[in-house]
Design an enzyme around this catalytic site. Sequence first.
Site, short mmCIF file in Angstrom:
data_model
loop_
_atom_site.label_atom_id
_atom_site.label_comp_id
_atom_site.label_asym_id
_atom_site.label_seq_id
_atom_site.Cartn_x
_atom_site.Cartn_y
_atom_site.Cartn_z
N HIS A 56 0.61 -0.58 -0.28
CA HIS A 56 -0.06 -0.13 0.05
C HIS A 56 0.99 1.66 0.44
CE1 HIS A 56 -3.56 2.20 1.64
NE2 HIS A 56 -2.66 3.12 2.11
N GLU A 57 2.31 1.62 1.15
CA GLU A 57 2.86 2.44 0.63
C GLU A 57 3.89 2.41 -0.32
OE1 GLU A 57 1.72 4.58 3.05
OE2 GLU A 57 0.92 3.12 4.83
N HIS A 60 1.99 4.33 -2.85
CA HIS A 60 1.56 5.64 -2.53
C HIS A 60 2.93 6.64 -3.75
CE1 HIS A 60 -2.23 6.85 -0.11
NE2 HIS A 60 -1.72 5.73 1.03
N HIS A 66 -5.15 7.32 -1.62
CA HIS A 66 -6.50 6.35 -1.44
C HIS A 66 -7.73 6.67 -2.48
CE1 HIS A 66 -4.48 7.38 2.52
NE2 HIS A 66 -4.08 5.83 2.60
N TYR A 112 -9.36 2.26 2.59
CA TYR A 112 -9.83 2.14 4.53
C TYR A 112 -10.26 1.38 4.29
CZ TYR A 112 -6.81 5.25 6.12
OH TYR A 112 -5.04 7.04 5.82
#
Length: 227
Positions: A56-57, A60, A66, A112
């Site tokens: 996920h990071e 980014h 997101h 999320y």
Amino acid sequence: MAMVSQHTCVSFHKRTSETNYLLFEPSNGCASYVGLISGEQPIFVAPQCIVGNIAHEILHALGFYHEHTRMDRDQYVTVLPQNIMTGMERNFKMQYGQTFDLHYDIGSIMHYGSGFFSANGLPTILSKSDMKDMGQRKKMTATDIEKVRRLYNCGGTKKELKTEISGVEEEDEVLDLIHNVVSELKPIIEGSVSTNKPEEDHRPATAPPPASLQHLDSATRGQNNTN
């Protein structure tokens, strides 16, 4: 890294003399900038960050916001700001960005879950449909993969992409089954200049994010500034 590379043209190698590079740093939470900031670029990793959190990071850092910050998100989810931890509201702010005309993906690894950054134990996001995988960190979905391929011009015909992504979905079903058994056994890159603070993935288990995560410099984002 393998999760990102397996079905895309994005690959990773150990830094030698590159000016721009990622540095994975120990921290109290999982966090990353969105897009290239130039020079040594930290990705913050805590002991509780599982493989999906780290992927996920990395996404980014590759330029993706997101999923729940898309401008069309209100058609699919409801964000409840009154339940969000103070200082974490920016992780829920809608962002202008490239969607590549792909559908909203509630099951995205970049989305999320309902209780992320809750200040009071109540939901911060509610899905408007029955979606059990919201907030999952087990896999990149076919849509996640397609976004990376389109942003980084990975090529391939539509037929080839469809065949490969179909294979991913079949593999995901097997991975889901394995995950369930194990469980039972125990920015879009945005072409503009704006303030870029690390996007965080979940509430730290033992402590709030260090002050260093909240006082990082502004950064330039743009399609020509990816790493």
